[in-house]
Design an enzyme around this catalytic site. Structure first.
Site, mmCIF file in Angstrom:
data_model
loop_
_atom_site.group_PDB
_atom_site.id
_atom_site.type_symbol
_atom_site.label_atom_id
_atom_site.label_comp_id
_atom_site.label_asym_id
_atom_site.label_seq_id
_atom_site.Cartn_x
_atom_site.Cartn_y
_atom_site.Cartn_z
ATOM 1 N N HIS A 67 39.015 41.507 42.360
ATOM 2 C CA HIS A 67 37.677 40.945 42.538
ATOM 3 C C HIS A 67 37.678 39.886 43.645
ATOM 4 O O HIS A 67 36.859 39.925 44.564
ATOM 5 C CB HIS A 67 37.204 40.338 41.204
ATOM 6 N N GLU A 68 38.624 38.964 43.571
ATOM 7 C CA GLU A 68 38.674 37.893 44.569
ATOM 8 C C GLU A 68 39.045 38.430 45.950
ATOM 9 O O GLU A 68 38.561 37.939 46.962
ATOM 10 C CB GLU A 68 39.662 36.796 44.144
ATOM 11 N N HIS A 71 35.978 39.604 47.779
ATOM 12 C CA HIS A 71 35.308 38.493 48.466
ATOM 13 C C HIS A 71 36.035 38.199 49.788
ATOM 14 O O HIS A 71 35.426 38.069 50.836
ATOM 15 C CB HIS A 71 35.359 37.209 47.616
HETATM 16 ZN ZN LIG Z 1 33.179 36.749 42.490
#
Ligand SMILES: [Zn+2]
Ligand SMILES: [Zn+2]
Length: 151
Positions: A67-68, A71
């Site tokens: 998830h990170e 980003h």
């Molecule tokens: Zn996030």
């Protein structure tokens, strides 16, 4: 898992799933409370909550790393890197990252519920306590009930 292992893990996941290298710092941050991880727009560093690993294990933790990294890579590539951006959603799905981190609060406010469904009229309902579906019938149509799992 120590700081060094974490850095290696993030670098490996980056190469394996994103086909790009992670060139910044990944660190454990014990000050994170309810979030599993954080991406810093300015320094490009990633912070991870060690509690995620402790409470939910490696598989969930890797989901947070992905998830990170979504980003991270989208932001660096100058593309939509926020949760609402279609590119973010798409990439997250592609790498099988976690959309949300399971709750890290000690006391769960909402009790878990059992989900039941009537096999006859399809009525769905929830109960706090698990019951024997052989002993009870649907309150609406008296049909047979089936346990569908926890929510
Ligand atoms: Zn996030
Ligand atoms: Zn029914």
């Amino acid at each position: 898992m120590n700081q060094e292992t974490l850095q290696k893990l993030v670098e490996n996941i980056s190469m394996e799933y994103f086909d790009r290298s992670f060139k910044h710092k990944a660190a454990f941050n014990t000050r994170l409370k309810t979030t599993g991880g954080r991406y810093f727009l300015h320094s490009h560093e990633l912070d991870f909550n060690p509690l995620v690993l402790e409470k939910f294990g490696l598989e969930v933790f890797i989901g947070v790393i992905k998830h990170e990294l979504c980003h991270y890579h989208l932001h660096i590539a100058g593309r939509g890197h926020q949760h609402k951006d279609p590119e973010f959603k798409e990439l997250l799905q592609k790498v099988n990252g976690l959309r949300f981190v399971p709750s890290l609060r000690e006391k769960q406010k909402t009790a878990q519920l059992w989900k039941y469904q009537c096999l006859n009229c399809q009525l769905v309902f929830h109960r706090k306590r698990k019951f024997n579906t052989e002993k009870y019938v649907c309150s609406k149509c008296k049909g047979k009930l089936e346990l569908k799992g926890r929510i």
